[in-house]
Design an enzyme around this catalytic site. Structure first.
Site, PDB file in Angstrom:
ATOM      1  N   GLU A 134      -0.249  -1.666  -4.440  1.00 35.68           N
ATOM      2  CA  GLU A 134       0.216  -0.760  -3.614  1.00 35.68           C
ATOM      3  C   GLU A 134      -0.433   0.364  -3.517  1.00 35.68           C
ATOM      4  O   GLU A 134      -1.418   0.675  -4.083  1.00 35.68           O
ATOM      5  CB  GLU A 134       1.972  -0.700  -3.989  1.00 35.68           C
ATOM      6  CG  GLU A 134       2.206   0.076  -5.263  1.00 35.68           C
ATOM      7  CD  GLU A 134       3.412   0.057  -5.655  1.00 35.68           C
ATOM      8  OE1 GLU A 134       4.261  -0.730  -4.972  1.00 35.68           O
ATOM      9  OE2 GLU A 134       3.729   0.666  -6.397  1.00 35.68           O
TER      10      GLU A 134
ATOM     11  N   SER B 295       2.485  -2.792   0.118  1.00 34.45           N
ATOM     12  CA  SER B 295       2.835  -3.073  -1.267  1.00 34.45           C
ATOM     13  C   SER B 295       3.362  -4.510  -1.582  1.00 34.45           C
ATOM     14  O   SER B 295       3.895  -5.093  -0.873  1.00 34.45           O
ATOM     15  CB  SER B 295       4.053  -2.082  -1.571  1.00 34.45           C
ATOM     16  OG  SER B 295       4.450  -2.091  -2.763  1.00 34.45           O
ATOM     17  N   PHE B 296       2.768  -4.782  -2.792  1.00 33.64           N
ATOM     18  CA  PHE B 296       3.414  -6.186  -3.319  1.00 33.64           C
ATOM     19  C   PHE B 296       3.248  -7.261  -2.106  1.00 33.64           C
ATOM     20  O   PHE B 296       1.883  -7.405  -1.427  1.00 33.64           O
ATOM     21  CB  PHE B 296       4.381  -6.152  -3.793  1.00 33.64           C
ATOM     22  CG  PHE B 296       5.088  -7.127  -4.838  1.00 33.64           C
ATOM     23  CD1 PHE B 296       5.696  -8.529  -4.444  1.00 33.64           C
ATOM     24  CD2 PHE B 296       4.604  -6.632  -6.129  1.00 33.64           C
ATOM     25  CE1 PHE B 296       5.890  -9.112  -5.653  1.00 33.64           C
ATOM     26  CE2 PHE B 296       4.989  -7.703  -7.013  1.00 33.64           C
ATOM     27  CZ  PHE B 296       5.580  -8.743  -6.827  1.00 33.64           C
TER      28      PHE B 296
ATOM     29  N   ASP C  63       4.978   9.505  -6.134  1.00 28.46           N
ATOM     30  CA  ASP C  63       4.385   9.272  -4.963  1.00 28.46           C
ATOM     31  C   ASP C  63       3.492  10.292  -4.062  1.00 28.46           C
ATOM     32  O   ASP C  63       3.973  10.534  -2.905  1.00 28.46           O
ATOM     33  CB  ASP C  63       5.000   8.373  -4.121  1.00 28.46           C
ATOM     34  CG  ASP C  63       5.805   7.090  -4.807  1.00 28.46           C
ATOM     35  OD1 ASP C  63       5.115   6.827  -5.919  1.00 28.46           O
ATOM     36  OD2 ASP C  63       6.992   6.713  -4.448  1.00 28.46           O
TER      37      ASP C  63
ATOM     38  N   HIS D  37       0.176   6.024  -8.014  1.00 36.29           N
ATOM     39  CA  HIS D  37       0.507   6.194  -6.645  1.00 36.29           C
ATOM     40  C   HIS D  37      -0.215   7.519  -6.265  1.00 36.29           C
ATOM     41  O   HIS D  37       0.338   8.604  -6.357  1.00 36.29           O
ATOM     42  CB  HIS D  37       2.059   6.433  -6.249  1.00 36.29           C
ATOM     43  CG  HIS D  37       2.117   6.332  -4.930  1.00 36.29           C
ATOM     44  ND1 HIS D  37       2.948   5.138  -4.508  1.00 36.29           N
ATOM     45  CD2 HIS D  37       1.792   6.977  -3.720  1.00 36.29           C
ATOM     46  CE1 HIS D  37       3.108   5.213  -3.123  1.00 36.29           C
ATOM     47  NE2 HIS D  37       2.233   6.547  -2.858  1.00 36.29           N
TER      48      HIS D  37
ATOM     49  N   GLY E   7      12.045  -4.089  -4.012  1.00 32.23           N
ATOM     50  CA  GLY E   7      11.988  -5.646  -3.853  1.00 32.23           C
ATOM     51  C   GLY E   7      12.083  -6.074  -2.632  1.00 32.23           C
ATOM     52  O   GLY E   7      12.053  -7.273  -2.535  1.00 32.23           O
TER      53      GLY E   7
ATOM     54  N   ASN F  71       4.202  -5.541   3.824  1.00 29.14           N
ATOM     55  CA  ASN F  71       5.451  -4.637   3.647  1.00 29.14           C
ATOM     56  C   ASN F  71       5.066  -3.381   4.171  1.00 29.14           C
ATOM     57  O   ASN F  71       4.229  -2.647   3.480  1.00 29.14           O
ATOM     58  CB  ASN F  71       5.544  -4.635   2.004  1.00 29.14           C
ATOM     59  CG  ASN F  71       7.161  -3.995   1.480  1.00 29.14           C
ATOM     60  OD1 ASN F  71       7.950  -3.857   2.564  1.00 29.14           O
ATOM     61  ND2 ASN F  71       6.990  -3.740   0.418  1.00 29.14           N
ATOM     62  N   ALA F  72       5.793  -2.859   5.055  1.00 26.24           N
ATOM     63  CA  ALA F  72       5.709  -1.563   5.896  1.00 26.24           C
ATOM     64  C   ALA F  72       6.059  -0.504   4.890  1.00 26.24           C
ATOM     65  O   ALA F  72       7.181   0.431   5.305  1.00 26.24           O
ATOM     66  CB  ALA F  72       6.483  -1.490   7.047  1.00 26.24           C
ATOM     67  N   ILE F  73       5.169  -0.238   3.700  1.00 25.24           N
ATOM     68  CA  ILE F  73       5.662   1.177   3.043  1.00 25.24           C
ATOM     69  C   ILE F  73       4.201   1.720   2.625  1.00 25.24           C
ATOM     70  O   ILE F  73       3.371   1.131   2.809  1.00 25.24           O
ATOM     71  CB  ILE F  73       6.463   0.864   1.814  1.00 25.24           C
ATOM     72  CG1 ILE F  73       5.843  -0.065   0.743  1.00 25.24           C
ATOM     73  CG2 ILE F  73       7.852   0.262   2.230  1.00 25.24           C
ATOM     74  CD1 ILE F  73       6.623  -0.050  -0.506  1.00 25.24           C
ATOM     75  N   ASP F  74       4.469   2.678   2.140  1.00 18.45           N
ATOM     76  CA  ASP F  74       3.085   3.464   1.468  1.00 18.45           C
ATOM     77  C   ASP F  74       2.109   3.773   2.567  1.00 18.45           C
ATOM     78  O   ASP F  74       0.831   3.359   2.403  1.00 18.45           O
ATOM     79  CB  ASP F  74       2.505   2.648   0.240  1.00 18.45           C
ATOM     80  CG  ASP F  74       3.510   2.540  -0.971  1.00 18.45           C
ATOM     81  OD1 ASP F  74       4.362   2.896  -0.815  1.00 18.45           O
ATOM     82  OD2 ASP F  74       3.073   1.870  -1.665  1.00 18.45           O
TER      83      ASP F  74
END
Length: 491
Positions: free
Chosen positions: A247, A208-209, A68, A327, A154, A188-191
């Site tokens: 994502e 993401s997802f 990433d 990524h 997940g 989803n609080a990422i990336d």
């Protein structure tokens, strides 16, 4: 030029010509009446693959254990920030804290250290994360803003946090949460991907997802979400299966096109990961691909056909290939653009590595990625006389069918194309555009197919030699790669 050097050049040129006639082979000449001699990259550093001897020696990692990656240029130095991973971490503990590497040339990479000392308290408490994911950096005023993600695989019990510094190498001061999500939330609080719009206003893309990719305005004084702002959906897929994953958003603005480009990654990060792109006249979308499909359209079937696919798992000429590239971040460096991503070795996909490729731009404003990693090459004007010979052609189909492997084609000096799958003709337009027109190819059963590709010098990393490559698209938006396989003579 001295007389002796002139004689040497004449004899050398004559020798190449006689050799080609004797064996009936084509060869590359390095110049013509219309073009200067081509410059090829010099032999770059080649770091060892699967280097178990450096498992616990971070200074020996170089491009190894990069996942990433996000890139930032500060002065004359490039920095890559990446997810905390380590092959063999089951034997020796993984240290969390965001890995940092740097380079002067985008080829040789050295270890810097960790941006943070472990996982910040708020992120650890909210997510129970054991490492930090997908960091990204930008600068507002005199302050650097480092966004990081914490979660567990997940789950969308996740948090995007922020740290700030007056130096790209820190020390960094944690500023706490920017976005939090929990079970039941759409996002989803990422990336995280901080980005400036055409007016210089800051935004944050993330997701993401789950519910997909979102965009929200940032406060230019704090780097956090502007009070009262709600996120806008940019891209999504049917998330009921792993095949619905999307994502890793990354947005850039191209002033010449007056377009924003949204890059995302599809599918499983350990098998069929791939990089896709769509574009929009507005940073908030809608983002559409070459065929006019919106990246937020979950009703389109098959969903794998949404988003121009820039790169997926591939292999050239029977050599070891690369699995699950994805990524990405994007580096805009002067008038050049680079795709920065990770990829896994085909022999053991537990190992991930940093890849950097130049992005070229088609006539109608779509980015296409070089088939080879960057080695210092320059985009140059070409002569069509350079192109006749044997090539490996590698389409990048939208649907994943396993690792894509190249197949040979021959560009004849008379403009014809020969291959096991069909015949056709090729033409060239200055400075470096090659058009391949096929009468029969793969399963098209006689339907004409036209591929417009851009040719450039490159380094053949698989065979450790200079070469030519091409990259482009067909009329359906499928990306096409190629690599010249004959030896380049006359170096």
């Amino acid at each position: 030029m001295t007389v002796s050097r002139m004689k040497k050049r004449v004899l050398l040129t004559l020798g190449f010509a006689l050799a080609a006639v004797a064996v009936g082979a084509s060869f590359l000449q390095f110049g013509s009446s219309n073009t200067a001699p081509l410059e090829f990259p010099k032999r770059p550093v080649q770091y060892p693959m699967y280097d178990t001897g450096s498992t616990n020696t971070e200074s020996g990692w170089h491009t190894m254990n990069t996942h990433d990656p996000s890139i930032y240029k500060d002065g004359d130095t490039y920095y890559v920030f990446s997810t905390d991973i380590k092959v063999g971490a089951n034997k020796d503990p993984l240290r969390p804290g965001i890995m940092v590497r740097r380079s002067k040339d985008l080829i040789t990479w050295d270890w810097v250290g960790y941006a943070l000392d472990g996982i910040p308290k708020e992120a650890a408490s909210w997510t129970r994360a054991t490492n930090l994911w997908a960091p990204d950096v930008f600068k507002m005023g005199d302050t650097y803003y480092l966004y990081y993600a914490a979660s567990t695989f997940g789950s969308n019990q996740s948090m995007i946090g922020l740290a700030t510094s007056t130096s790209i190498i820190g020390p960094w001061t944690d500023q706490g949460a920017v976005v939090k999500t929990a079970k039941g939330d759409k996002a989803n609080a990422i990336d995280p991907n901080p980005v400036f719009d055409a007016e210089g206003k800051p935004w944050l893309a993330y997701g993401s997802f789950f519910g997909g990719i979102y965009l929200v305005k940032l406060d230019e004084h704090t780097g956090k979400v502007m009070q009262g702002e709600q996120p806008t959906l940019l891209a999504r897929r049917d998330s009921r299966t792993v095949a619905g994953a999307v994502e890793a958003p990354y947005i850039i603005y191209q002033p010449d096109q007056k377009k924003y480009y949204l890059f995302v990654s599809y599918d499983s990060l350990s098998s069929d990961y791939s990089v896709r792109v769509g574009r929009s006249s507005s940073i908030t979308g809608p983002y559409e691909d070459f065929n006019g499909h919106q990246l937020s359209d979950t009703g389109f079937s098959p969903q794998t056909n949404v988003g121009n696919k820039l790169i997926g798992s591939y292999a050239f000429s029977g050599e070891e290939g690369w699995i699950a590239p994805g990524h990405n971040s994007i580096l805009k460096d002067g008038d050049r653009t680079f795709l920065v991503h990770h990829a896994r070795g085909e022999k053991d996909k537990n190992w991930s590595y940093l890849h950097i490729r130049e992005l070229l731009w088609t006539r109608d404003g779509w980015p296409v990625a070089s088939p080879e990693r960057y080695a210092g090459e320059k985009i140059q004007s070409l002569s069509p006389k350079l192109l006749a010979g044997h090539w490996d052609r590698l389409p990048i189909p939208m649907a994943w069918t396993g690792i894509e492997r190249s197949e040979p084609i021959t560009l004849q000096p008379n403009g014809k194309i020969e291959s096991a799958h069909g015949t056709g003709k090729w033409t060239f337009q200055e400075p470096n555009e090659l058009t391949l027109q096929w009468t029969v190819l793969d399963t098209n059963e006689g339907v004409p197919t036209t591929e417009k590709v851009l040719v450039s010098p490159a380094w053949d990393w698989e065979n450790a030699k200079p070469t030519l490559v091409f990259t482009g698209m067909n009329e359906k938006g499928i990306n096409i790669w190629g690599k010249y396989t004959d030896s380049i003579k006359g170096e």
